[in-house]
Scaffold this active site. Structure first.
Site, PDB file in Angstrom:
ATOM      1  NE  ARG A 129      -2.957   2.702   2.596  1.00 34.53           N
ATOM      2  CZ  ARG A 129      -2.785   3.471   3.570  1.00 34.53           C
ATOM      3  NH1 ARG A 129      -2.602   2.971   4.956  1.00 34.53           N
ATOM      4  NH2 ARG A 129      -3.134   4.641   3.673  1.00 34.53           N
ATOM      5  CG  HIS A 137      -1.278   8.819   3.244  1.00 35.89           C
ATOM      6  ND1 HIS A 137      -1.356   7.686   3.592  1.00 35.89           N
ATOM      7  CD2 HIS A 137      -0.926   9.363   4.511  1.00 35.89           C
ATOM      8  CE1 HIS A 137      -1.074   7.446   4.987  1.00 35.89           C
ATOM      9  NE2 HIS A 137      -0.761   8.492   5.409  1.00 35.89           N
ATOM     10  CD  GLU A 167      -4.951   7.551   9.911  1.00 35.12           C
ATOM     11  OE1 GLU A 167      -4.606   8.776  10.252  1.00 35.12           O
ATOM     12  OE2 GLU A 167      -4.588   6.402  10.137  1.00 35.12           O
ATOM     13  CG  ASN A 200      -5.030   3.372   8.786  1.00 33.91           C
ATOM     14  OD1 ASN A 200      -5.348   2.524   8.053  1.00 33.91           O
ATOM     15  ND2 ASN A 200      -4.742   4.615   8.071  1.00 33.91           N
ATOM     16  CE1 TYR A 260       0.048   3.071  13.655  1.00 36.33           C
ATOM     17  CE2 TYR A 260      -2.076   4.009  12.814  1.00 36.33           C
ATOM     18  CZ  TYR A 260      -0.577   3.526  12.392  1.00 36.33           C
ATOM     19  OH  TYR A 260      -0.108   3.491  11.174  1.00 36.33           O
ATOM     20  CD  GLU A 311      -1.545   4.035   8.169  1.00 39.15           C
ATOM     21  OE1 GLU A 311      -1.274   4.707   9.155  1.00 39.15           O
ATOM     22  OE2 GLU A 311      -2.003   4.789   7.131  1.00 39.15           O
TER      23      GLU A 311
HETATM   24  C1  FCB Z   1      -1.418   7.227  10.600  1.00 43.23           C
HETATM   25  C2  FCB Z   1      -0.897   8.028   9.408  1.00 43.23           C
HETATM   26  C3  FCB Z   1       0.375   7.439   8.861  1.00 43.23           C
HETATM   27  C4  FCB Z   1       1.344   7.478   9.903  1.00 43.23           C
HETATM   28  C5  FCB Z   1       0.743   6.481  11.063  1.00 43.23           C
HETATM   29  C6  FCB Z   1       1.722   6.555  12.293  1.00 43.23           C
HETATM   30  O1  FCB Z   1      -2.347   8.260  11.158  1.00 43.23           O
HETATM   31  O2  FCB Z   1      -1.779   7.626   8.208  1.00 43.23           O
HETATM   32  O3  FCB Z   1       0.775   8.218   7.679  1.00 43.23           O
HETATM   33  O4  FCB Z   1       1.870   8.442  10.166  1.00 43.23           O
HETATM   34  O5  FCB Z   1      -0.181   7.383  11.619  1.00 43.23           O
END
Ligand code: FCB
Length: 491
Positions: free
Chosen positions: A101, A145, A190, A317, A319, A392
């Site tokens: 990607r 992006h 995002e 995505n 985290y 992600e």
């Molecule tokens: C996400 C972004 C990516 C990167 C990660 C850590 O929010 O999409 O570009 O910065 O965080």
């Protein structure tokens, strides 16, 4: 050494004792067609900012303003991927990636943000896609992006409706160039970040702090997505979807005030984007929360059906999770000694994001793999069915410098392992999760953190641009090879 030897012979580190998972010898195996990938984005890796006919994006301008990027750097050179892409693709192939990607740089392809295409820019992506296909790697372009051509920002940027139309036109230029070779398209990455970090908190380009404009920006990013889906479909594109950054949100206590704070933050982070895309409506409670800054009069009757055009997949995505408290709420008091901070967007005044008790990555993001299961489960049970991809997931840690050609990053391996176990658990429950992309293939320019945070499975020595696969790259190659995770170990 042949490429495959490089990834076959290296000893993969054991899970560190700090993050040891229960033993039991389970060895999760993924469905045979599960897609294993890694992700990057154009501004973060390409460099060659002034080459090949590329114009400036909002990040070129924003990063030059002192104070905007932690280490005062920018993406002018980044990881020099524009010149080194063939080597990078060869590295991906040695890792065994099934998909890559990447994002297409709008100012490289259409320097003025409207009108003519830049043939050199399109050629770069043609060559990249061809090289990927030659190595049996499926190209997964993301069309936006965060690098809006500066000329469009000068004309008003995402708060202007016209930008959504410009986006759809640009998307078609990309499709004409590589549409015969690309099956899977993602539109906008995002939109929450672009809208709220870009136009409300000012942490990201273009650095504006205009709450009303940020709500308009969110809508036009979604509208751009919907228009692009329709145009791509009409042009015969294979599969199309948006990418959202989703977080489970919990209240810091059971008090009514903290519970309402969690409802608000969930609304602004998740439902403000999920509901228009998957249900064709804005959530009424979020519209009410935003009433002090926006009447939503920028939303036209025909927009929501466009935004809700059925898509073939949804990218997630993930985290971290959020725990929130109301001002002076019980949870706020309980977490009062921690570094609480307000969320960076309108409609949540006074609400605090509070630190949970878990360990954190180098970004200060709490590590919680169970949150990924929560997100996947919620999509599965509360929204119309759509194939899901984790587009992600990954972590920055303060990696050690290479030593004898090795970079040890056991924390990253633990992070990825735990999140992949979460994916496997969700699949076992029946969630339609079809693939997973690690963020990121390479260390790169981490936006307002500059080069101070490393997310890569591959270490980049910036002065020489040498690539050194970290142990996590070797570990991930093994996961791909076995289509599954190692058995958990007793410690
Ligand atoms: C996400 C972004 C990516 C990167 C990660 C850590 O929010 O999409 O570009 O910065 O965080």
């Amino acid at each position: 050494m042949t490429g495959s030897d490089e990834f076959h012979n290296l000893e993969v580190p054991r899970l560190s004792s700090t993050e040891a998972r229960p033993s039991g010898g389970t060895k999760p195996t993924f469905p045979s067609d599960f897609l294993w990938g890694a992700a990057t984005s154009a501004y973060q890796i390409e460099g060659a900012a002034g080459e090949g006919g590329r114009s400036r994006s909002i990040w070129d301008v924003f990063s030059r303003i002192p104070g905007n990027v932690l280490d005062g750097t920018n993406g002018d050179v980044a990881t020099d991927h524009y010149r080194r892409f063939r080597d990078d693709v060869a590295l991906m192939a040695r890792m065994g990636l099934g998909a890559y990607r990447f994002s297409v740089s709008w100012p490289r392809v259409q320097p003025e943000g409207r009108g003519h295409a830049n043939p050199e820019g399109l050629d770069f992506y043609r060559r990249l896609v061809d090289t990927l296909l030659d190595h049996g790697i499926e190209p997964w372009p993301t069309l936006y992006h965060w690098d809006l051509p500066q000329q469009l920002e000068a004309a008003g940027g995402w708060p202007e409706r016209d930008t959504a139309k410009r986006f759809a036109d640009y998307v078609m230029l990309v499709h004409e160039a590589i549409g015969d070779r690309v099956r899977s398209w993602t539109t906008v990455n995002e939109p929450w970040c672009s809208a709220f970090l870009g136009y409300a908190s000012g942490d990201h380009a273009p650095g504006r702090t205009e709450p009303a404009a940020s709500v308009r920006a969110a809508h036009h990013l979604l509208l751009g997505h919907g228009l692009a889906v329709r145009r791509l479909r009409d042009a015969g594109a294979g599969r199309v979807g948006i990418i959202l950054n989703l977080y489970p949100v919990s209240a810091a206590s059971t008090s009514a005030a903290d519970t309402d704070a969690a409802r608000r933050v969930d609304g602004l982070h998740n439902r403000l984007f999920l509901d228009p895309v998957l249900r064709g409506r804005y959530p009424p409670d979020v519209v009410t929360d935003l009433a002090p800054v926006s009447t939503f009069d920028h939303v036209r009757g025909e927009d929501l059906p466009v935004i809700a055009t059925p898509q073939d997949m949804l990218g997630i995505n993930y985290y971290t999770r959020h725990t929130v408290a109301a001002p002076n709420g019980e949870g706020s008091a309980r977490h009062g000694t921690r570094e609480d901070r307000p969320p960076p967007y309108p409609g949540s005044e006074g609400v605090r994001l509070v630190r949970g008790s878990g360990s954190c990555t180098a970004m200060g993001w709490e590590i919680d793999a169970s949150g990924l299961v929560d997100v996947l489960r919620r999509l599965h049970s509360d929204y119309p069915p759509v194939p899901l991809y984790v587009t992600e997931n990954g972590a920055a840690f303060h990696d050690t410098e290479p030593h004898n050609g090795l970079v040890r990053d056991p924390e990253r391996i633990d992070y990825l392992d735990a999140h992949l176990r979460a994916c496997h658990a969700a699949i076992t429950e029946g969630v339609r999760l079809r693939g997973y992309f690690v963020w990121s293939l390479l260390d790169n320019f981490e936006w307002s953190w500059g080069y101070t945070r490393r997310f890569g499975m591959v270490y980049v020595d910036y002065p020489t641009q040498r690539r050194i696969p970290k142990q996590s790259a070797h570990w991930y190659a093994g996961v791909i090879r076995h289509n599954g995770l190692p058995a958990t170990e007793a410690h």
